[in-house]
Enzyme design. Structure first.
Site, short mmCIF file in Angstrom:
data_model
loop_
_atom_site.label_atom_id
_atom_site.label_comp_id
_atom_site.label_asym_id
_atom_site.label_seq_id
_atom_site.Cartn_x
_atom_site.Cartn_y
_atom_site.Cartn_z
CD GLU A 141 -38.04 48.23 -38.10
OE1 GLU A 141 -39.29 48.10 -38.18
OE2 GLU A 141 -37.47 49.22 -37.71
CD GLU A 146 -34.25 52.38 -34.90
OE1 GLU A 146 -35.20 53.36 -35.08
OE2 GLU A 146 -34.15 51.64 -34.14
#
Length: 261
Positions: A141, A146
């Site tokens: 990933e 974020e």
């Protein structure tokens, strides 16, 4: 596709070209979505949707939908809006290029404005098109960006996950504090055979190098397969945290997504 100039005109005016010199000198634009079409629907040739409201493994509160109330294109940008519905339940959108567009290696760049409301958890990230090495986190990933006010304050993170480091023990993660994420900023990764680098407004904030471990190499480097793009705004959960009762909606806006190889 026509090559773009060193400076790009967008819905917010002229955007600075933050690409590293390596990208400018050695790569060409192979795909982009500028969100400048006449339809409010994000281009269906590029984008699909993850839908549902089962918490997504993180205890998140939102139900992801395909509704234009949660995602639409207007004035040259994409809006992803998390909002309470008439039943006081949170809805949002998670757009993906899965089985439409995916790449191995490249410079993947987003220009976006982020929500800062407590409880929100916006993300721009990538997942493997096929789980060649197994289920998460074995096939990897790549989190380009974020942001979660409740958990991290003003810190914006770039992170990578794989079998050798998952969950709260990511194999590599770093942050920077951006003065005002509600304004336009560029979030990008330079992903090559030997490394992944994160660039925010052209500043290198993190690097993960391929260790070239001859034994079980995929444990630390499953990043040699096609990955697709994800954009979403989650609410609550492990990083989003508590949502204020009086909060009704919050928005992430994306000016463009570009891929160079």
């Amino acid at each position: 596709m026509a090559m773009l100039s060193s400076f790009f005109v967008s819905c917010s005016g002229q955007a600075k070209d933050y690409r590293p010199d390596f990208v400018k000198e050695n790569m060409s634009l192979v795909w982009s979505d500028e969100f400048d079409g006449s339809s409010q629907e994000p281009n269906p040739e590029y984008w699909d949707y993850n839908t549902g409201g089962h918490g997504w493994g993180n205890g998140e509160r939102q139900n992801y939908t395909k509704d234009r109330a949660n995602s639409f294109v207007s004035d040259g940008s994409l809006k992803i809006i998390a909002r309470k519905n008439e039943n006081k339940k949170w809805t949002s959108a998670r757009l993906v290029t899965s089985f439409k567009k995916s790449w191995t290696y490249g410079y993947i760049e987003f220009r976006a404005k982020l929500p800062t409301e407590k409880g929100s958890w916006p993300a721009l990230w990538m997942m493997p098109q096929l789980s060649t090495y197994g289920n998460w986190p074995r096939s990897g990933e790549i989190d380009v960006m974020e942001y979660a006010t409740n958990t991290w304050g003003k810190k914006t993170y770039g992170t990578v996950h794989c079998k050798a480091g998952s969950g709260g023990n990511a194999i590599s993660s770093n942050f920077t504090e951006i003065p005002d994420v509600k304004k336009w900023h560029n979030y990008a990764v330079l992903w090559q055979e030997d490394f992944i680098q994160w660039y925010y407004d052209g500043k290198l904030i993190n690097e993960y190098k391929n260790p070239h471990d001859e034994k079980d190499a995929w444990h630390k480097w499953p990043f040699d397969k096609d990955f697709y793009i994800i954009m979403n705004v989650a609410m609550g959960g492990t990083l989003g945290g508590d949502i204020p009762q009086n909060l009704e909606k919050c928005q992430m806006e994306v000016d463009y997504v570009r891929v160079y190889q």
